[in-house]
Scaffold this active site. Structure first.
Site, mmCIF file in Angstrom:
data_model
loop_
_atom_site.group_PDB
_atom_site.id
_atom_site.type_symbol
_atom_site.label_atom_id
_atom_site.label_comp_id
_atom_site.label_asym_id
_atom_site.label_seq_id
_atom_site.Cartn_x
_atom_site.Cartn_y
_atom_site.Cartn_z
ATOM 1 N N ILE A 160 24.405 -7.951 68.945
ATOM 2 C CA ILE A 160 24.548 -6.717 67.808
ATOM 3 C C ILE A 160 25.503 -7.008 67.088
ATOM 4 C CG2 ILE A 160 25.179 -4.343 67.553
ATOM 5 C CD1 ILE A 160 22.703 -5.208 69.464
ATOM 6 N N GLU A 191 15.857 -9.741 62.923
ATOM 7 C CA GLU A 191 14.935 -8.836 62.266
ATOM 8 C C GLU A 191 13.438 -9.079 62.057
ATOM 9 O OE1 GLU A 191 17.121 -7.077 58.869
ATOM 10 O OE2 GLU A 191 18.900 -7.516 59.940
ATOM 11 N N GLU A 249 7.568 -15.689 64.373
ATOM 12 C CA GLU A 249 6.312 -15.688 65.068
ATOM 13 C C GLU A 249 5.920 -14.115 65.328
ATOM 14 O OE1 GLU A 249 8.741 -17.144 66.270
ATOM 15 O OE2 GLU A 249 7.927 -19.055 66.292
HETATM 16 C C1 LIG Z 1 23.165 -13.517 65.194
HETATM 17 C C2 LIG Z 1 22.108 -12.282 65.518
HETATM 18 C C3 LIG Z 1 22.505 -10.901 65.181
HETATM 19 C C4 LIG Z 1 21.555 -9.965 65.537
HETATM 20 N N1 LIG Z 1 21.847 -8.736 64.982
HETATM 21 C C5 LIG Z 1 21.199 -7.582 65.667
HETATM 22 C C6 LIG Z 1 21.707 -6.438 65.451
HETATM 23 O O1 LIG Z 1 22.527 -6.001 64.658
HETATM 24 N N2 LIG Z 1 20.915 -5.255 65.884
HETATM 25 C C7 LIG Z 1 20.052 -5.557 67.094
HETATM 26 O O2 LIG Z 1 19.286 -4.710 67.537
HETATM 27 N N3 LIG Z 1 19.470 -6.928 67.353
HETATM 28 C C8 LIG Z 1 20.199 -7.740 66.700
HETATM 29 N N4 LIG Z 1 19.810 -9.190 66.635
HETATM 30 C C9 LIG Z 1 18.643 -9.383 67.555
HETATM 31 C C10 LIG Z 1 17.429 -10.000 67.223
HETATM 32 O O3 LIG Z 1 16.770 -9.206 66.495
HETATM 33 C C11 LIG Z 1 16.439 -10.618 68.311
HETATM 34 O O4 LIG Z 1 17.216 -11.816 68.714
HETATM 35 C C12 LIG Z 1 15.095 -11.021 67.836
HETATM 36 O O5 LIG Z 1 14.572 -9.690 67.612
HETATM 37 C C13 LIG Z 1 14.247 -11.756 68.751
HETATM 38 O O6 LIG Z 1 14.568 -11.371 70.189
HETATM 39 P P1 LIG Z 1 14.886 -12.087 71.583
HETATM 40 O O7 LIG Z 1 16.067 -12.829 71.013
HETATM 41 O O8 LIG Z 1 14.869 -11.457 72.786
HETATM 42 O O9 LIG Z 1 13.713 -13.177 71.565
HETATM 43 P P2 LIG Z 1 12.275 -13.063 72.323
HETATM 44 O O10 LIG Z 1 11.767 -11.778 71.955
HETATM 45 O O11 LIG Z 1 12.792 -13.107 73.736
HETATM 46 O O12 LIG Z 1 11.528 -14.237 71.954
HETATM 47 C C14 LIG Z 1 11.759 -15.675 72.239
HETATM 48 C C15 LIG Z 1 10.802 -16.420 71.680
HETATM 49 O O13 LIG Z 1 9.541 -16.010 71.734
HETATM 50 C C16 LIG Z 1 8.655 -15.602 70.776
HETATM 51 N N5 LIG Z 1 7.932 -14.741 71.207
HETATM 52 C C17 LIG Z 1 7.894 -13.511 71.651
HETATM 53 N N6 LIG Z 1 6.763 -12.726 71.950
HETATM 54 C C18 LIG Z 1 5.867 -13.508 71.257
HETATM 55 C C19 LIG Z 1 4.656 -13.149 71.011
HETATM 56 N N7 LIG Z 1 3.990 -12.118 71.562
HETATM 57 N N8 LIG Z 1 3.684 -14.174 70.489
HETATM 58 C C20 LIG Z 1 4.530 -15.450 70.212
HETATM 59 N N9 LIG Z 1 5.654 -15.671 70.209
HETATM 60 C C21 LIG Z 1 6.626 -14.784 70.872
HETATM 61 C C22 LIG Z 1 9.833 -15.336 69.668
HETATM 62 O O14 LIG Z 1 9.400 -15.311 68.433
HETATM 63 C C23 LIG Z 1 10.760 -16.313 69.928
HETATM 64 O O15 LIG Z 1 10.520 -17.343 69.630
HETATM 65 C C24 LIG Z 1 20.469 -10.189 66.372
HETATM 66 C C25 LIG Z 1 20.250 -11.633 66.935
HETATM 67 C C26 LIG Z 1 21.119 -12.482 66.387
HETATM 68 C C27 LIG Z 1 20.786 -13.929 66.983
#
Ligand SMILES: Cc1cc2nc3c(=O)[nH]c(=O)nc-3n(C[C@H](O)[C@H](O)[C@H](O)COP(=O)(O)OP(=O)(O)OC[C@H]3O[C@@H](n4cnc5c(N)ncnc54)[C@H](O)[C@@H]3O)c2cc1C
Length: 390
Positions: free
Chosen positions: A160, A364, A368
């Site tokens: 977050i 955001e 993918e």
């Molecule tokens: C520095 C930072 C700041 C952030 N700030 C916020 C914030 O303020 N508020 C908030 O709520 N969130 C925040 N996030 C969270 C961010 O939005 C998520 O990290 C992002 O949406 C990806 O989710 P995940 O990390 O769980 O990856 P996952 O969803 O686990 O994905 C892992 C990998 O698999 C791929 N993948 C997943 N599903 C599929 C599919 N169906 N087909 C193909 N590829 C797929 C993804 O693209 C990724 O490459 C932040 C993240 C970071 C790193």
């Protein structure tokens, strides 16, 4: 077809550029020094001081409605300004802003949360992501159980932004497991830190860092529900939607500045008795970078224009986010290569950008997820190829 900016757009862009050059860029040396010493780049009071200076320059609340003292600028104008901000790596943004969904607050909540956030007296964070739900945000588990006139929150949010500094969090929680996120089973809550959640800093490859937010029986009164019960996921998607054109707008500024540094370096750094810029290998990196930068610029501006026309901006914003994030990563990588060993040092901001922009392909909506949205729109016939020209 007219690609030129209006006189007003040019004037505002120029004023923003002047402010960034005169007030923000002079801090760059100090920011790099602090970061090398693992200190915060800019503290809360320094940022506020800069924002108040900018207010005198006329910049306050780029997207904030005029009734709250903001400028309520069209999206194209906001995009141009975000590009100017991106030209400096000092983590600056103009003040007078609040999360777009905070404007759904009722009158009482506006006084308690929205206005102090706009004024910079309180810091918010937005929390939907969880350890078990990122790209599939609809799979969140943090629960809110009704207890009399209160709700009791249990679970964890992660990654977050501002989570360490925030005075309150906008938290999307599951209020009806049966209905699911898309069926009205989630609700957004405004949760003060004093209500009992705690944050844990997460180290990342970037400067600063997001936080995990931990909720253990955090009691929140019903009056702190943002919007309607069941509207949480919808509000969450609106919050994320805004970043889809501001992030690539910022990326354009970074790419412009970094590419100019590479051009200057290519003209001055000599090997074998000649500037490195005489070599085709270097020239091609410069040419490819400018071409991609321009392609990204028009995707971004069209996405912003789509917002201003009141059209559905989701498809064009996904293209802008996908391509803009990839572009800035490729450009910064080439800029680092052109700088050779110097590019790898912490004397210059190039390696810092390299670490910073990697995030743009992840948060955001990952690359993918943007591709998933774009292809789904086409495969299901929601959008026609080139449909925006119709
Ligand atoms: C520095 C930072 C700041 C952030 N700030 C916020 C914030 O303020 N508020 C908030 O709520 N969130 C925040 N996030 C969270 C961010 O939005 C998520 O990290 C992002 O949406 C990806 O989710 P995940 O990390 O769980 O990856 P996952 O969803 O686990 O994905 C892992 C990998 O698999 C791929 N993948 C997943 N599903 C599929 C599919 N169906 N087909 C193909 N590829 C797929 C993804 O693209 C990724 O490459 C932040 C993240 C970071 C790193």
């Amino acid at each position: 077809m007219d690609f030129s900016l209006s006189e007003e757009e040019k004037a505002i862009r120029e004023t923003a550029r002047t402010f960034i050059r005169k007030e923000v860029m002079p801090l760059e040396h100090e920011v790099l020094r602090r970061e090398r010493n693992h200190q915060p780049s800019l503290d809360r009071s320094e940022l506020r001081e800069l924002q108040l200076k900018a207010k005198k320059f006329g910049f306050w609340g780029l997207s904030t409605p005029e009734e709250y003292g903001g400028m309520d600028l069209p999206a194209v104008m906001q995009s141009l300004i975000w590009t100017e901000i991106g030209r400096s790596f000092v983590p600056f943004r103009f003040g007078g802003e609040a999360d777009n969904i905070l404007f759904y607050a009722n009158e009482e909540q506006k006084k308690e949360f929205l206005i102090p956030t706009i004024e910079g007296e309180r810091i918010s964070c937005f929390a939907i992501t969880e350890p078990g739900a990122g790209s599939d945000a609809a799979n969140i588990k943090l629960s809110a159980r009704r207890d009399g006139d209160d709700w009791v929150l249990n679970g964890e949010k992660t990654f977050i932004t501002n989570g360490n500094d925030a005075d309150f969090a906008i938290v999307v929680a599951v209020t009806d497991r049966e209905k699911g996120a898309r069926g009205g089973g989630t609700t957004a809550f405004l949760v003060d830190r004093e209500m009992g959640w705690r944050s844990e800093f997460i180290q990342t490859m970037g400067e600063g860092g997001p936080a995990s937010l931990i909720f253990e029986n955090v009691r929140v009164p019903s009056r702190n529900i943002l919007g309607e019960i069941g509207q949480g996921f919808e509000l969450g998607m609106q919050w994320i939607g805004k970043g889809r054109y501001t992030i690539p707008s910022h990326a354009l500024g970074i790419a412009e500045r970094a590419l100019q540094m590479a051009i200057d370096y290519a003209n001055t750094r000599e090997t074998f008795g000649r500037p490195i810029g005489v070599n085709q290998a270097i020239q091609w990196m410069i040419a490819d970078s400018e071409t991609e930068l321009e392609a990204a610029r028009w995707l971004v501006l069209r996405a912003a224009w789509t917002v201003d026309q009141g059209m559905d901006p989701r498809h064009s914003s996904s293209m802008a986010k996908l391509y803009g994030a990839g572009m800035v990563n490729r450009v910064v990588d080439r800029v680092l290569q052109i700088h050779g060993g110097m590019g790898y040092t912490r004397e210059l901001p190039v390696e810092r950008w390299y670490r910073q922009v990697r995030l743009y392909r992840i948060f955001e909506g990952t690359d993918e997820m943007q591709r998933l949205i774009l292809s789904r729109d086409l495969l299901r016939g929601y959008t026609m190829i080139g449909g925006h020209l119709a």
